[in-house]
Design a protein around this motif. Structure first.
Motif, mmCIF file in Angstrom:
data_model
loop_
_atom_site.group_PDB
_atom_site.id
_atom_site.type_symbol
_atom_site.label_atom_id
_atom_site.label_comp_id
_atom_site.label_asym_id
_atom_site.label_seq_id
_atom_site.Cartn_x
_atom_site.Cartn_y
_atom_site.Cartn_z
ATOM 1 N N ALA A 128 0.765 -1.196 -0.123
ATOM 2 C CA ALA A 128 0.067 -0.080 0.039
ATOM 3 C C ALA A 128 0.860 1.397 -0.007
ATOM 4 O O ALA A 128 0.502 2.142 -0.919
ATOM 5 C CB ALA A 128 -0.964 0.001 1.346
ATOM 6 N N VAL A 129 1.717 1.287 0.798
ATOM 7 C CA VAL A 129 2.796 2.598 1.105
ATOM 8 C C VAL A 129 3.348 2.841 -0.220
ATOM 9 O O VAL A 129 3.688 3.920 -0.678
ATOM 10 C CB VAL A 129 3.601 2.184 2.298
ATOM 11 N N ASN A 130 3.867 1.707 -1.110
ATOM 12 C CA ASN A 130 4.467 1.879 -2.192
ATOM 13 C C ASN A 130 3.762 2.251 -3.530
ATOM 14 O O ASN A 130 3.977 2.966 -4.417
ATOM 15 C CB ASN A 130 5.467 0.849 -2.541
ATOM 16 N N ALA A 131 2.522 1.666 -3.578
ATOM 17 C CA ALA A 131 1.418 2.175 -4.333
ATOM 18 C C ALA A 131 1.142 3.726 -4.179
ATOM 19 O O ALA A 131 0.743 4.353 -5.237
ATOM 20 C CB ALA A 131 0.214 1.459 -4.222
ATOM 21 N N PHE A 132 1.006 4.232 -2.945
ATOM 22 C CA PHE A 132 1.031 5.716 -2.583
ATOM 23 C C PHE A 132 2.211 6.429 -2.929
ATOM 24 O O PHE A 132 2.232 7.501 -3.624
ATOM 25 C CB PHE A 132 0.597 5.644 -1.194
ATOM 26 N N PHE A 133 3.495 5.838 -2.554
ATOM 27 C CA PHE A 133 4.694 6.619 -2.699
ATOM 28 C C PHE A 133 5.284 7.053 -4.026
ATOM 29 O O PHE A 133 5.707 7.622 -4.301
ATOM 30 C CB PHE A 133 5.505 6.079 -1.530
ATOM 31 N N ALA A 134 5.308 5.800 -4.722
ATOM 32 C CA ALA A 134 6.030 5.662 -5.926
ATOM 33 C C ALA A 134 5.171 6.803 -6.854
ATOM 34 O O ALA A 134 5.836 7.738 -7.609
ATOM 35 C CB ALA A 134 5.991 4.221 -6.670
ATOM 36 N N PRO A 135 3.883 6.661 -7.484
ATOM 37 C CA PRO A 135 3.195 7.854 -7.968
ATOM 38 C C PRO A 135 3.343 9.200 -7.540
ATOM 39 O O PRO A 135 3.637 10.104 -8.211
ATOM 40 C CB PRO A 135 1.820 7.314 -8.190
ATOM 41 N N LEU A 136 3.347 9.204 -6.244
ATOM 42 C CA LEU A 136 3.450 10.686 -5.621
ATOM 43 C C LEU A 136 4.917 11.269 -6.139
ATOM 44 O O LEU A 136 5.003 12.420 -6.348
ATOM 45 C CB LEU A 136 3.233 10.655 -4.112
ATOM 46 N N ASN A 137 5.812 10.457 -5.815
ATOM 47 C CA ASN A 137 7.225 11.187 -6.302
ATOM 48 C C ASN A 137 7.312 11.369 -7.700
ATOM 49 O O ASN A 137 7.990 12.375 -7.974
ATOM 50 C CB ASN A 137 8.218 9.864 -5.908
ATOM 51 N N ALA A 138 6.786 10.669 -8.392
ATOM 52 C CA ALA A 138 6.666 10.816 -9.988
ATOM 53 C C ALA A 138 5.964 11.969 -10.382
ATOM 54 O O ALA A 138 6.155 12.443 -11.520
ATOM 55 C CB ALA A 138 6.076 9.636 -10.661
ATOM 56 N N LEU A 139 5.127 12.717 -9.782
ATOM 57 C CA LEU A 139 4.497 13.936 -9.628
ATOM 58 C C LEU A 139 5.501 15.286 -10.079
ATOM 59 O O LEU A 139 5.251 16.009 -10.789
ATOM 60 C CB LEU A 139 3.666 14.391 -8.772
ATOM 61 N N VAL A 140 6.617 14.990 -9.428
ATOM 62 C CA VAL A 140 7.789 15.858 -9.504
ATOM 63 C C VAL A 140 8.215 16.134 -11.130
ATOM 64 O O VAL A 140 8.199 17.159 -11.761
ATOM 65 C CB VAL A 140 8.914 16.008 -8.465
ATOM 66 N N PRO A 141 8.698 14.835 -11.383
ATOM 67 C CA PRO A 141 9.209 15.029 -12.759
ATOM 68 C C PRO A 141 8.109 15.183 -13.815
ATOM 69 O O PRO A 141 8.470 15.730 -14.886
ATOM 70 C CB PRO A 141 9.928 13.610 -13.165
ATOM 71 N N ASP A 142 6.851 14.761 -13.355
ATOM 72 C CA ASP A 142 5.639 15.150 -14.565
ATOM 73 C C ASP A 142 5.258 16.574 -14.264
ATOM 74 O O ASP A 142 5.024 16.910 -15.510
ATOM 75 C CB ASP A 142 4.266 14.409 -13.809
ATOM 76 N N LEU A 143 5.267 17.162 -13.301
ATOM 77 C CA LEU A 143 4.610 18.405 -13.471
ATOM 78 C C LEU A 143 5.424 19.780 -13.039
ATOM 79 O O LEU A 143 5.090 20.925 -13.059
ATOM 80 C CB LEU A 143 3.345 18.284 -12.136
ATOM 81 N N VAL A 144 6.588 19.535 -12.290
ATOM 82 C CA VAL A 144 7.214 20.579 -12.014
ATOM 83 C C VAL A 144 8.389 20.961 -12.926
ATOM 84 O O VAL A 144 9.170 19.951 -13.343
ATOM 85 C CB VAL A 144 7.797 20.230 -10.557
ATOM 86 N N PRO A 145 8.581 22.189 -13.217
ATOM 87 C CA PRO A 145 9.869 22.563 -14.229
ATOM 88 C C PRO A 145 11.229 22.326 -13.416
ATOM 89 O O PRO A 145 11.005 22.698 -12.245
ATOM 90 C CB PRO A 145 9.560 24.038 -14.794
ATOM 91 N N ASP A 146 11.941 22.230 -14.371
ATOM 92 C CA ASP A 146 13.408 22.039 -13.744
ATOM 93 C C ASP A 146 13.764 23.245 -12.657
ATOM 94 O O ASP A 146 14.442 23.056 -11.642
ATOM 95 C CB ASP A 146 14.482 21.768 -14.761
ATOM 96 N N ARG A 147 13.345 24.515 -13.367
ATOM 97 C CA ARG A 147 13.864 25.530 -12.379
ATOM 98 C C ARG A 147 13.376 25.746 -10.801
ATOM 99 O O ARG A 147 13.742 26.470 -10.142
ATOM 100 C CB ARG A 147 13.506 26.762 -13.277
ATOM 101 N N GLN A 148 12.060 24.850 -10.647
ATOM 102 C CA GLN A 148 11.550 24.789 -9.559
ATOM 103 C C GLN A 148 11.677 23.419 -8.912
ATOM 104 O O GLN A 148 11.306 23.292 -7.557
ATOM 105 C CB GLN A 148 9.983 25.156 -9.512
ATOM 106 N N LYS A 149 12.496 22.652 -9.148
ATOM 107 C CA LYS A 149 12.709 21.187 -8.600
ATOM 108 C C LYS A 149 13.160 21.430 -7.241
ATOM 109 O O LYS A 149 13.051 20.730 -6.369
ATOM 110 C CB LYS A 149 13.254 20.357 -9.490
#
Length: 419
Positions: A128-149
Motif C-alpha cells: 500500500a505505501v509503495n502504491a501511494f509513494f511511487a506515483p506521488l514522487n513521480a509527480l515532480v518530474p511530471d509536473l514541476v519545471p526544472d527551475r523549481q525542482k
C-alpha cells in the motif's frame, strides 16, 4: 484555478505556491504513514507478540519480508502508474488506492496476534505505501519545471523531520493503545494528502505497454547518480543504526558528564534534525537559483565523509555535537539536491515512475547490505570506530561516482505564469 492546466506541456509551467504547499503536505502524509510504524509501532507489536526474548526475531522476520516486498513494489507501482490512463489521471488513482490500502493494512497490523499475521500485515502495508509513494514522487518530474525542482524538494524535505516529531510528540504518548495509534496515523495521512488529490490535474500522456526494466541504468548520468546514491545510503544507514552504540561506548570526556547515553543521543538527533531542515531548504532553493545541482550533492557527500571520519577521532565534548551538526547539514543538503537532480535526469519521459523505482533500489539495498558489512568488520574483532571509517569511505565513493555524471544545468528563471 486547478494545478496545472491539462493541456500544458511537461516541465514548462511554473508551479504555484499553493501547489507546492499541497505537495509538501502530501509528502508529509506519506512519511507519517511509515515512520511511526517502523520506529515505534512495529517494534512494540513485535514485543507484544514475541515477548522480550522473541521480539528481535519476530521483528526481523517482519522487516525482512517487508523490505523484500518494498523493493519490488516501488518499481512495479511506479511502472503501472506510468501506463495508466483514466479520467482521474495517471498518478492520482494509485495514490488514492494506496491510501485506502494503508487503512486496511493498519487494521491488519492492529489485529495481528501471531508472527505470521504480523508478516501478512507488514507485506500489505508495504504494498500500500509503495502504491501511494511511487506515483506521488513521480509527480515532480511530471509536473514541476526544472527551475523549481529544488524548491519543491526543499519543501518536501520537511516531511521526514515533521513525521519524526509527530511520532515522538503525539503517537508515542498514546502508548499502549495500539488501535488508537494506528487510527490517528491513518487519519493524519488522509487529511494531509486530501488537498492534493482534490486539486490535482495531470498532463495527459499516451498509454503504452507495461514494462519492468532497468534500462535507465544504460544512461551514463543516471547510472552515476544511482551508484552515488547506493554508497550514500550505505553511509547514512550505518550512521543511523550504530550512532547510539557509539555514544554508549564513548570514552570518558567525549560525552557530557551527568547525562545518560539516551539523553545525549536525543540531543544529537535533535541537533541533526535542525541542521538537516535548514541546510536542505537553503540548498534546494540555492540550487534552483544557480541552476546547478551537482556541486551541491558532491559538497554534501564530502562534508558527510568528514563528519563520519571525525567520529573515529572522538574529540572531547562538545566536539561530537559539532560533528553531528555537520552530518545533519550534509544529510539535508544531499537529500534535497539529489532528489531535485534525480527528477531532472530521468532518461525516459514516458516512464518516470518506473525509473524512479529503479533509483529507489539504490536506496533500499543498502538498508540490508550495510549492516551485513558491519557484521563482517565486527566479526573480525575490529573496533566500532572502524564501522564509521567504512561509512566515511562510502561517502567518498558516493562523491567520486558523481564525477562520471554529465553536468545538468537547470533552465533560467523566466517562466510561464503560475498554475
Amino acid at each position: 484555478m486547478t494545478d496545472p492546466a491539462a493541456s500544458a506541456p511537461i516541465h514548462t509551467q511554473r508551479r504555484s505556491r499553493a501547489f507546492i504547499l499541497r505537495y509538501a503536505l502530501a509528502q508529509t502524509g506519506a512519511f507519517i504513514s511509515f515512520i511511526p510504524l517502523l520506529t515505534l509501532l512495529l517494534p512494540a507489536k513485535a514485543e507484544a507478540i514475541g515477548g522480550p526474548a522473541g521480539a528481535a526475531v519476530v521483528l526481523s522476520q517482519a522487516a525482512f519480508w517487508g523490505g523484500a516486498t518494498a523493493a519490488i513494489a516501488n518499481l512495479a507501482f511506479g511502472a503501472l502508474s506510468d501506463r495508466t490512463r483514466s479520467p482521474l489521471g495517471r498518478r492520482r488513482p494509485w495514490i488514492m488506492g494506496g491510501v485506502g490500502g494503508l487503512l486496511v493494512s493498519f487494521a491488519l497490523l492492529t489485529g495481528a496476534s501471531t508472527p505470521f499475521s504480523l508478516v501478512v500485515g507488514v507485506i500489505a502495508f508495504q504494498l500500500a505505501v509503495n502504491a501511494f509513494f511511487a506515483p506521488l514522487n513521480a509527480l515532480v518530474p511530471d509536473l514541476v519545471p526544472d527551475r523549481q525542482k529544488g524548491l519543491v524538494a526543499a519543501w518536501a524535505g520537511i516531511a521526514a523531520p515533521f513525521a519524526n516529531l509527530f511520532t515522538a510528540l503525539v503517537i508515542s504518548r498514546l502508548h499502549p493503545d495500539v488501535g488508537l495509534q494506528f487510527a490517528l496515523v491513518g487519519a493524519a495521512v488522509v487529511l494531509l494528502v486530501l488537498p492534493l488529490l482534490l486539486r490535482l490535474e495531470e498532463t495527459a500522456q499516451a498509454s503504452v505497454g507495461f514494462t519492468l526494466s532497468f534500462r535507465a541504468l544504460k544512461d551514463r548520468t543516471f547510472a552515476a547518480v544511482w551508484t552515488s546514491r547506493l554508497f550514500a545510503e550505505a553511509a547514512i544507514a550505518i550512521h543511523t543504526l550504530y550512532l547510539f552504540l557509539w555514544v554508549s561506548r564513548a570514552p570518558p570526556g567525549v560525552m557530557p558528564t551527568g547525562q545518560s547515553p539516551a539523553a545525549v543521543f536525543g540531543l544529537l538527533l535533535a541537533t541533526a534534525t535542525v541542521s538537516t531542515v535548514i541546510a536542505g531548504f537553503v540548498g534546494g532553493v540555492a540550487s534552483d537559483r544557480l541552476g546547478r545541482r551537482l556541486p551541491f550533492v558532491i559538497a554534501a557527500m564530502v562534508a558527510m565523509a568528514a563528519s563520519l571520519v571525525l567520529l573515529c577521532i572522538a574529540p572531547p565534548w562538545p566536539g561530537v555535537l559539532m560533528i553531528q551538526l555537520l552530518f545533519g547539514a550534509a544529510h539535508g543538503l544531499h537529500a534535497t539536491t539529489v532528489a531535485a537532480m534525480t527528477a531532472e535526469i530521468l532518461p525516459d519521459r514516458e516512464s518516470f515512475g518506473r525509473d524512479l523505482g529503479v533509483m529507489n533500489v539504490a536506496i533500499a539495498v543498502p538498508q540490508s547490505l550495510a549492516p551485513a558489512a558491519v557484521l563482517v568488520l565486527l566479526g573480525l574483532g575490529l573496533p566500532l570506530a572502524t564501522v564509521f571509517l567504512m561509512a566515511g569511505a562510502f561517502a567518498v565513493l558516493s562523491a567520486g561516482a558523481l564525477t562520471f555524471a554529465r553536468v545538468v544545468r537547470t533552465p533560467g528563471t523566466q517562466s510561464a505564469p503560475e498554475h
